[in-house]
Scaffold this motif. Structure first.
Motif, PDB file in Angstrom:
ATOM      1  N   GLN A  20      32.897  29.310  45.079  1.00  0.00           N
ATOM      2  CA  GLN A  20      33.908  30.359  45.308  1.00  0.00           C
ATOM      3  C   GLN A  20      33.502  31.264  46.478  1.00  0.00           C
ATOM      4  O   GLN A  20      34.344  31.644  47.296  1.00  0.00           O
ATOM      5  CB  GLN A  20      34.110  31.208  44.038  1.00  0.00           C
ATOM      6  CG  GLN A  20      34.835  30.461  42.921  1.00  0.00           C
ATOM      7  CD  GLN A  20      35.075  31.329  41.684  1.00  0.00           C
ATOM      8  OE1 GLN A  20      34.865  32.540  41.704  1.00  0.00           O
ATOM      9  NE2 GLN A  20      35.506  30.716  40.600  1.00  0.00           N
ATOM     10  N   ASP A  74      39.429  29.777  31.862  1.00  0.00           N
ATOM     11  CA  ASP A  74      39.183  30.860  32.825  1.00  0.00           C
ATOM     12  C   ASP A  74      39.688  30.476  34.214  1.00  0.00           C
ATOM     13  O   ASP A  74      40.161  31.331  34.974  1.00  0.00           O
ATOM     14  CB  ASP A  74      37.689  31.211  32.879  1.00  0.00           C
ATOM     15  CG  ASP A  74      37.243  32.078  31.704  1.00  0.00           C
ATOM     16  OD1 ASP A  74      38.113  32.548  30.936  1.00  0.00           O
ATOM     17  OD2 ASP A  74      36.020  32.294  31.553  1.00  0.00           O
ATOM     18  N   GLU A  75      39.580  29.188  34.550  1.00  0.00           N
ATOM     19  CA  GLU A  75      40.079  28.736  35.859  1.00  0.00           C
ATOM     20  C   GLU A  75      41.613  28.868  35.915  1.00  0.00           C
ATOM     21  O   GLU A  75      42.165  29.256  36.946  1.00  0.00           O
ATOM     22  CB  GLU A  75      39.629  27.291  36.126  1.00  0.00           C
ATOM     23  CG  GLU A  75      40.215  26.631  37.361  1.00  0.00           C
ATOM     24  CD  GLU A  75      39.878  27.323  38.678  1.00  0.00           C
ATOM     25  OE1 GLU A  75      38.985  28.184  38.720  1.00  0.00           O
ATOM     26  OE2 GLU A  75      40.564  27.013  39.685  1.00  0.00           O
ATOM     27  N   ARG A  77      42.109  32.476  36.513  1.00  0.00           N
ATOM     28  CA  ARG A  77      41.750  32.861  37.889  1.00  0.00           C
ATOM     29  C   ARG A  77      42.880  32.504  38.854  1.00  0.00           C
ATOM     30  O   ARG A  77      43.275  33.303  39.697  1.00  0.00           O
ATOM     31  CB  ARG A  77      40.469  32.145  38.332  1.00  0.00           C
ATOM     32  CG  ARG A  77      39.964  32.598  39.706  1.00  0.00           C
ATOM     33  CD  ARG A  77      38.904  31.667  40.280  1.00  0.00           C
ATOM     34  NE  ARG A  77      39.440  30.359  40.604  1.00  0.00           N
ATOM     35  CZ  ARG A  77      40.168  30.082  41.708  1.00  0.00           C
ATOM     36  NH1 ARG A  77      40.419  31.038  42.591  1.00  0.00           N
ATOM     37  NH2 ARG A  77      40.645  28.875  41.917  1.00  0.00           N
ATOM     38  N   ARG A  78      43.423  31.295  38.684  1.00  0.00           N
ATOM     39  CA  ARG A  78      44.498  30.871  39.585  1.00  0.00           C
ATOM     40  C   ARG A  78      45.730  31.756  39.428  1.00  0.00           C
ATOM     41  O   ARG A  78      46.395  32.090  40.412  1.00  0.00           O
ATOM     42  CB  ARG A  78      44.875  29.415  39.304  1.00  0.00           C
ATOM     43  CG  ARG A  78      43.801  28.456  39.757  1.00  0.00           C
ATOM     44  CD  ARG A  78      44.185  27.025  39.464  1.00  0.00           C
ATOM     45  NE  ARG A  78      43.102  26.131  39.857  1.00  0.00           N
ATOM     46  CZ  ARG A  78      43.239  24.823  39.983  1.00  0.00           C
ATOM     47  NH1 ARG A  78      44.405  24.260  39.759  1.00  0.00           N
ATOM     48  NH2 ARG A  78      42.211  24.085  40.342  1.00  0.00           N
ATOM     49  N   VAL A 114      39.224  36.875  44.078  1.00  0.00           N
ATOM     50  CA  VAL A 114      39.264  36.914  42.612  1.00  0.00           C
ATOM     51  C   VAL A 114      38.071  36.088  42.125  1.00  0.00           C
ATOM     52  O   VAL A 114      38.059  34.866  42.233  1.00  0.00           O
ATOM     53  CB  VAL A 114      40.588  36.349  42.061  1.00  0.00           C
ATOM     54  CG1 VAL A 114      40.585  36.393  40.527  1.00  0.00           C
ATOM     55  CG2 VAL A 114      41.779  37.135  42.616  1.00  0.00           C
ATOM     56  N   SER A 115      37.058  36.783  41.642  1.00  0.00           N
ATOM     57  CA  SER A 115      35.809  36.128  41.228  1.00  0.00           C
ATOM     58  C   SER A 115      35.806  35.995  39.712  1.00  0.00           C
ATOM     59  O   SER A 115      35.523  36.948  38.994  1.00  0.00           O
ATOM     60  CB  SER A 115      34.614  36.966  41.696  1.00  0.00           C
ATOM     61  OG  SER A 115      33.395  36.391  41.252  1.00  0.00           O
ATOM     62  N   HIS A 116      36.158  34.795  39.234  1.00  0.00           N
ATOM     63  CA  HIS A 116      36.346  34.570  37.797  1.00  0.00           C
ATOM     64  C   HIS A 116      36.305  33.055  37.585  1.00  0.00           C
ATOM     65  O   HIS A 116      36.458  32.291  38.542  1.00  0.00           O
ATOM     66  CB  HIS A 116      37.706  35.177  37.389  1.00  0.00           C
ATOM     67  CG  HIS A 116      38.099  34.945  35.966  1.00  0.00           C
ATOM     68  ND1 HIS A 116      37.220  35.012  34.912  1.00  0.00           N
ATOM     69  CD2 HIS A 116      39.320  34.658  35.404  1.00  0.00           C
ATOM     70  CE1 HIS A 116      37.871  34.777  33.779  1.00  0.00           C
ATOM     71  NE2 HIS A 116      39.133  34.552  34.052  1.00  0.00           N
ATOM     72  N   GLY A 117      36.088  32.627  36.361  1.00  0.00           N
ATOM     73  CA  GLY A 117      36.073  31.187  36.087  1.00  0.00           C
ATOM     74  C   GLY A 117      34.784  30.534  36.546  1.00  0.00           C
ATOM     75  O   GLY A 117      34.771  29.373  36.964  1.00  0.00           O
ATOM     76  N   ASN A 156      30.612  37.101  35.067  1.00  0.00           N
ATOM     77  CA  ASN A 156      30.733  37.812  36.342  1.00  0.00           C
ATOM     78  C   ASN A 156      29.424  37.718  37.136  1.00  0.00           C
ATOM     79  O   ASN A 156      28.342  37.572  36.564  1.00  0.00           O
ATOM     80  CB  ASN A 156      31.159  39.263  36.106  1.00  0.00           C
ATOM     81  CG  ASN A 156      30.002  40.136  35.643  1.00  0.00           C
ATOM     82  OD1 ASN A 156      29.155  40.543  36.447  1.00  0.00           O
ATOM     83  ND2 ASN A 156      29.951  40.418  34.347  1.00  0.00           N
ATOM     84  N   TYR A 163      36.838  41.378  39.422  1.00  0.00           N
ATOM     85  CA  TYR A 163      36.042  40.828  38.312  1.00  0.00           C
ATOM     86  C   TYR A 163      36.822  41.116  37.038  1.00  0.00           C
ATOM     87  O   TYR A 163      37.567  42.105  36.964  1.00  0.00           O
ATOM     88  CB  TYR A 163      34.706  41.571  38.186  1.00  0.00           C
ATOM     89  CG  TYR A 163      33.559  41.114  39.065  1.00  0.00           C
ATOM     90  CD1 TYR A 163      33.619  39.974  39.861  1.00  0.00           C
ATOM     91  CD2 TYR A 163      32.362  41.858  39.071  1.00  0.00           C
ATOM     92  CE1 TYR A 163      32.525  39.597  40.641  1.00  0.00           C
ATOM     93  CE2 TYR A 163      31.271  41.485  39.846  1.00  0.00           C
ATOM     94  CZ  TYR A 163      31.357  40.355  40.628  1.00  0.00           C
ATOM     95  OH  TYR A 163      30.277  39.981  41.385  1.00  0.00           O
ATOM     96  N   SER A 176      41.979  39.464  30.272  1.00  0.00           N
ATOM     97  CA  SER A 176      41.932  38.442  31.325  1.00  0.00           C
ATOM     98  C   SER A 176      41.667  37.062  30.742  1.00  0.00           C
ATOM     99  O   SER A 176      42.233  36.063  31.214  1.00  0.00           O
ATOM    100  CB  SER A 176      40.853  38.792  32.349  1.00  0.00           C
ATOM    101  OG  SER A 176      41.033  40.112  32.818  1.00  0.00           O
TER     102      SER A 176
END
Ligand SMILES: [Zn+2]
Length: 274
Positions: free
Chosen positions: A81, A134-135, A138-139, A191-194, A198, A217, A246
């Protein structure tokens, strides 16, 4: 329905071609019609699921077995990422190396078989699906962020999140700005997730140093946010969308999909309706 297909559906929705390190089928089974699905679902809830005559239990968070022992592998996703956001490969790998190794060792210290062994005793099909969902989340969040002008403020993006996702409106937590101010211009957003969890101070710093202005996050430890504030002042922005809200943004499309397949899915343990 069977446990392999349940996992496969999540992988397909997330565009992943293999089961990530933090997800696993802990006790396989078939002929599944009634599912209990929670953000955290461990030993005691497995007994509850069996008592309530569910024929499969799904946890979002890792619950031992391979999902704990291989958890560190999904932290590599931070590297990918960061690289796609413009961080050099060398910096991205250096940023994560120590965290990945310490996580591997800490995971190996745990009693990884506790909860899977409960499922086996009860003969209750049991799996956990973490990064794929989570992905998906994130998307969904990145799509909203991409649709907001770079000259808009952090507050405007937060408003857009609330407008788009019922999970944020229905949560008892708020979307908060932990570094910078709500009037900060968004600029370039990541967007830092998945990616397991964190990235804390080092990952946000790597994004900021590479020219990202706003990092999103879902959660961040207060001492990490403080280090970022001390270093970047109000020049950069860190938006915290809230953990359980989230997680729910990524889980709900999958629950909808299971219900479309004709399955009877009961959600609990934090899953917030859209
Ligand atoms: Zn979570």
């Amino acid at each position: 329905m069977n446990t392999d297909r349940l996992m496969q559906l999540a992988l397909e929705m997330a565009g992943l071609d293999e089961i990530p390190g933090d997800s696993a089928i802990h006790h396989p089974g078939e002929g599944i019609e009634r599912i209990l699905f929670g953000i955290d679902l461990k030993g005691s809830e497995l007994k509850m699921a069996a008592d309530l005559r569910f024929d499969c239990a799904i946890s979002h968070h890792p619950v031992g077995g391979l999902s704990t022992l291989r958890f560190h592998r999904v932290l590599e996703r931070h590297v990918d990422q960061m690289i796609s956001a413009g961080v050099s490969r060398e910096t991205a790998e250096e940023t994560m190396a120590a965290t990945i190794e310490s996580r591997r060792i800490l995971s190996s210290m745990t009693n990884y078989d506790h909860d899977p062994s409960v499922a086996r005793l009860l003969d209750l099909p049991y799996l956990n699906i973490h990064t794929p969902l989570d992905e998906i989340g994130r998307r969904r969040m990145a799509e909203v962020a991409d649709g907001v002008d770079a000259d808009a403020t952090a507050a405007e993006l937060i408003d857009r999140f609330y407008e788009t996702f019922g999970e944020f409106r229905n949560a008892e937590t708020e979307i908060e700005v932990h570094v910078g101010t709500p009037t900060n211009r968004l600029g370039r957003i990541a967007v830092s997730h998945g990616a397991g969890t964190n990235g804390g101070y080092p990952v946000a710093k790597a994004y900021f140093d590479a020219g990202i202005d706003t990092v999103i996050y879902i959660h961040c430890r207060p001492d990490d946010a403080k280090k970022l504030r001390d270093e970047f002042g109000d020049a950069k922005t860190l938006i915290i969308t809230g953990h359980i809200a989230s997680d729910s943004v990524g889980i709900n499309p999958y629950v909808d999909r299971l219900r479309d397949e004709g399955l009877d899915v009961t959600v609990f343990s934090g899953i917030i309706p859209a």
